[in-house]
Design an enzyme around this catalytic site. Structure first.
Site, short mmCIF file in Angstrom:
data_model
loop_
_atom_site.label_atom_id
_atom_site.label_comp_id
_atom_site.label_asym_id
_atom_site.label_seq_id
_atom_site.Cartn_x
_atom_site.Cartn_y
_atom_site.Cartn_z
CG ASP A 141 -22.95 34.84 34.64
OD1 ASP A 141 -22.53 34.96 35.76
OD2 ASP A 141 -22.95 33.83 34.24
CG ASP B 164 -27.50 37.74 31.32
OD1 ASP B 164 -27.54 36.48 31.11
OD2 ASP B 164 -26.64 38.40 31.65
#
Length: 228
Positions: free
Chosen positions: A12, A10
């Site tokens: 953020d 991922d």
């Protein structure tokens, strides 16, 4: 023999310390659109979803004259303006990513960001051509649908059993589970360690350097009970 051939990250809250900027931009966009801003905790709870899905959950009260698309444009404008000073990568991320690549791992990104937003961030950090593949929520199904993971696996010619999804949100862990893939949870991002642990990831780490140590140590054997 190591347990994985492909690491999928991922963006953020996992690689990039951008959570506070997302929260502020979402609150400012709400004011721009004449609606009551949501709390920091509420906004953190939807980070990882596609932008429009996140807005629908946070602001079901949007008036007919303020569409989800208009709110999304207000958010994007606020975020891009703030991003004139790029959000930093978490400590240890650049060196660890290089070591993963040098050790023979394939690397990918699976994010709720838009393609435009992710490309801007990769460019800002000199990572334009670093990852084997990146997938964004506006070009495939959003989390926790596993479609973006399937696309990454196909591109990299790797089975789900040989890939690890690394994220800081329940949506990342659920997406991995839906794809039949193991997961690693970053406790320093959008969601608490206790909340992540309840989703039964295969490991939880509190600093990115801990993930590096776990994946690059020899011999390597990753089991849920050892880390969670």
């Amino acid at each position: 023999m190591r347990d994985f051939d492909l690491l999928i990250f991922d963006w953020d809250g996992t690689l990039c310390d951008s959570i506070s900027r997302i929260v502020t931009s979402m609150q400012e966009a709400a004011l721009d659109c004449g609606v009551v801003p949501q709390s920091s905790d509420a906004i953190k709870s939807i980070i990882g979803l596609s932008l429009h899905e996140a807005i629908r959950i946070l602001h079901p009260e949007l008036r007919p004259d303020i569409s989800v698309e208009a709110f999304g444009e207000a958010y994007s404008a606020r975020y891009v303006a703030a991003d004139a000073v790029p959000s930093r990568l978490f400590e240890g991320v650049p060196s660890a990513l290089k070591r993963f690549a040098d050790s023979g791992y394939q690397l990918a990104v699976a994010t709720g960001k838009s393609r435009r937003g992710l490309n801007r961030m990769l460019r800002q950090h000199g990572l334009d051509d670093f990852f084997d593949i990146t997938r964004c929520a506006d070009e495939t199904a959003g989390k926790p649908d596993p479609q973006m993971l399937y696309e990454i696996l196909e591109h990299c010619c790797v089975s789900a059993s040989r890939a690890l999804m690394v994220g800081d949100a329940l949506f990342d862990l659920r997406m991995a589970s839906n794809a039949g893939m193991r997961s690693a949870a970053a406790s320093y991002g959008a969601m608490s360690r206790d909340l992540l642990a309840a989703a039964r990831p295969h490991m939880i780490f509190d600093r990115f350097q801990e993930l590096e140590s776990l994946l690059l140590r020899e011999p390597q054997s990753i089991g849920m009970n050892e880390y969670v």
